[in-house]
Write an enzyme that holds these catalytic residues in place. Structure first.
Site: not given
Ligand code: DGJ
Length: 702
Positions: A454, A522
């Site tokens: 990420d 997300d």
């Molecule tokens: C952003 C990601 O897109 C989410 O799925 C999750 O992993 C969060 N970060 C965690 O901080």
């Protein structure tokens, strides 16, 4: 048919030809490389005819204001050129223009390299072309053969020319966090249109993919030119159209204003900017991209992606061993094959405020470390993966307290925090080495099967104090990410990686060379996701598109959506589960287990088949996947305004002579009927109606 490269010495003309595309360039009298043809296959004689026409075209034209040099493969700054420059350099004495001298060319099986140099200064430039099926890869190399530095102010991978015409239409992807990959299609203005990311990552806001047509192309017909840049940092593509209808685009890494000081003896190589031409519309363009991603880009080309469970929406940062074990047991019961623990397992990471950079398990949450959790997940029959954010650090962390100089920063400037975090400068060899070391140890110690990599903020104050050429950080950081991933994969062959940057902020052909799937957004609301997946699928195939089924009401939008609809939307990619399964009712768990099982049946067709986007009346859309005789149709109708019955859903990818059986109902349909009156849909009444249909061809003529 393998690709071929031919040369016609009289006109200094090269012709590259793939199964259904040709691309031709020639050297002009001033040794500049001129564009001749991009389109359907032509013979060398036909390419010569096109080259001669170009030679005769009056550039310059009517007045002193209309001077120009015609379409070039890498227009430089200098001479009578006033469009966007793909190569801009400044020599030590202040001269900025480039004047070409051809120095050679090399043809190998499917590739061509044209070598050029400046007529006076010690700058060498190589233009590279490689045909991969019908996708043409292009990139550029610049080398300083002198003894003083040369400032490279812009070096694009390639400039592309499309046929002139009365109208051009531009398709591209725009968005924001939680609303990535929204397809825009509008007339290309007579202007320069800039698509760009200045964020240090590919970005949620724009994606380095585009398509150009003449305004008449549709999903399955019409001429489309499309291109995509293989780069995961900042980038810029400038699309231009002039008042006489000439159009094209140039693109490469870095946003405007960055420079690279090319040291004596140094070479700068750009990423690939790939392009394709089709007469099969936007659907045809997508299918060519999907083939290219599968055959040329992905590290594991034939693998089927597992159904994963991810803890993020269930727990947020609130993870511990008992909670994860409870989720793992439920996930395994539903048929998940990979369990991924998301954020919150390390250091003091109990919220977004602290702990990033301290990559050891939180001793209160995991007093026995992570090995017992990993072992139990495996005992349950699943693989085990972890969320990581290797490029970032919270100022409230041991890492930052020890190494405050490791982050991107500039003297006398604030360090802008976003999500309470700063960006590590992986361009620094010591920071990159440290990052690789802890990742390698973590993957090795736990035998990790999967990393969700990420990156939750863009670059700001992207400086590199003490470095003589600080803008390099933009290229060096992204390259270091690539190198670390490549090394991890080489040393841990079973490791698979998901690319995520706060959702779909890092989805491009560059990152996909070393990752297996992408987290597109997300936003897991199935209705919003239809549009996100529609845009994502313009370039990327279903097999790289992570898609979770989460709780209802949705955590981001509050929308209430039936489980079946949520599943049917997520089944269009790599199915995952992301809800708080411990709160699901027995009925929901039972229904979900059935839908996971149904996905596993259709998964080979979805993940390895060819995708045709289909749409009916109203809000009805879907995707039709074809693999040999097997066909899968997923269709969604999120709302039914005025109570109108949606449909028909015409299947364009069937053979009109064929006969197809519905594997669930036993009904048979002729291909002709599917093509003309469409697939009969048993859509439940009301909003959020969806279907999964499995057909197989039963006549022998297939
Ligand atoms: C952003 C990601 O897109 C989410 O799925 C999750 O992993 C969060 N970060 C965690 O901080």
């Amino acid at each position: 048919m393998p690709a071929a490269v031919e040369f016609e010495p009289h006109r200094r003309l090269w012709l590259l030809t793939g199964p259904s595309t040709s691309y031709a360039v020639r050297l002009a009298a001033d040794d500049g490389v001129r564009h001749v043809h991009w389109g359907e296959p032509v013979t060398l004689d036909q390419a010569a005819e096109l080259a001669d026409r170009d030679e005769r075209t009056p550039h310059p034209a009517a007045s002193s204001f209309e001077h120009g040099v015609g379409p070039e493969e890498l227009p430089v700054e200098g001479g009578p050129r006033f469009g966007p420059a793909a190569l801009r350099v400044r020599f030590a004495d202040g001269t900025r223009a480039v004047e070409w001298r051809h120095t050679g060319a090399r043809v190998e099986a499917e590739s061509l390299r044209i070598d050029l140099a400046d007529r006076h200064y010690p700058l060498a430039v190589a233009l590279h072309y490689r045909l991969a099926g019908d996708v043409l890869e292009r990139w550029t190399e610049v080398t300083n053969h002198g003894t003083t530095p040369i400032a490279v102010l812009r070096c694009d991978s390639a400039a592309w020319t499309v046929p002139a015409g009365p109208r051009h239409r531009l398709s591209h992807l725009v968005g924001a966090w939680s609303s990535e990959f929204r397809l825009q299609r509008a007339d290309l203005p007579t202007a320069e249109t800039v698509l760009t990311s200045r964020r240090g990552v590919t970005s949620h806001h724009a994606n380095p993919w585009l398509a150009i047509d003449d305004g008449t192309a549709g999903e399955e017909h019409g001429e489309v030119f499309s291109a995509a840049l293989a780069w995961s940092g900042s980038w810029r593509i400038t699309v231009h159209r002039d008042p006489s209808g000439r159009a094209g685009f140039t693109g490469g890494f870095g946003h405007e204003g960055l420079s690279w000081t090319l040291a004596p003896g140094e070479t700068l190589e750009t990423p690939v900017f790939a392009g394709l031409h089709t007469r099969s519309g936007f659907g045809g363009a997508s299918r060519s991209w999907h083939r290219y991603v599968r055959d040329e880009i992905l590290p594991e080309t034939r693998e089927t992606r597992p159904v994963l469970y991810n803890s993020w929406e269930a727990t947020g940062f609130d993870v511990d061993e008992a909670g994860q074990l409870a989720l793992a047991a439920r996930a395994a019961g539903l048929g998940a094959e990979l369990f991924v623990m998301d954020d919150g397992w390390f250091g003091a990471r109990t919220s977004e405020r602290a702990g990033l950079g301290d990559w050891t398990p939180n001793p209160h949450r995991f007093p026995r470390g992570l090995a017992p959790l990993a072992a139990e997940v495996r005992r349950l029959g699943m693989r085990f993966g972890l969320w990581l954010e290797p490029e970032m650090v919270n100022p409230d962390s041991d890492l930052y307290r020890t190494h405050p100089d490791w982050v991107l920063h500039m003297p006398h400037r604030r360090r802008t925090e976003m999500r309470h975090q700063l960006v590590l400068n992986l361009g620094r060899p010591d920071v990159a080495a440290w990052t690789h070391q802890w990742l390698d140890a973590l993957v090795g110690d736990l035998g990790l099967d999967f990393l969700k990599w990420d990156a939750n903020r863009p670059f700001t104050e992207a400086g590199w104090p003490g470095h003589p050429d600080p803008d390099r950080v933009h290229l060096a950081h992204t390259r270091a990410v690539y190198q670390i991933m490549d090394r991890l994969r080489a040393d841990h062959p079973g490791l698979r990686i998901e690319s995520c940057a706060g959702g779909g902020g890092r989805a491009d052909l560059g990152i996909l060379r070393r990752t297996d799937q992408v987290w597109p957004s997300d936003n897991t609301d199935a209705v919003d996701r239809i549009a996100i997946q529609h845009g994502f699928g313009q370039l990327f195939p279903a097999r790289v598109m992570g898609a979770w089924v989460t709780d209802s009401p949705n955590v981001t939008t509050g929308r209430v959506i039936p489980l079946r609809f949520r599943f049917h939307v997520a089944m269009a990619g790599v199915l995952g589960l992301g809800g708080n399964l411990t709160a699901w009712t027995t009925e929901e768990l039972k229904e979900a287990a059935g839908l996971v099982a149904a996905y596993k049946v259709v998964r080979p067709v979805v993940q390895h088949g060819t995708a045709y986007r289909v749409s009916g009346g109203g809000t009805l859309t879907g995707v039709h996947y074809v693999l040999g005789a097997d066909q899968v149709i997923l269709a969604w109708c999120p709302s039914r305004p005025y109570g109108h019955t949606p449909g028909p859903l015409r299947l364009t990818a069937v053979d009109p002579q064929g006969v197809y059986r519905d594997l669930d109902t036993g009904a048979t349909h002729s291909g002709a009927a599917l093509l003309t009156s469409g697939l009969p849909l048993d859509l439940p009444a009301g909003d959020h109606a969806s279907v999964l249909v499995r057909l197989t061809r039963i006549d022998d003529s297939e």
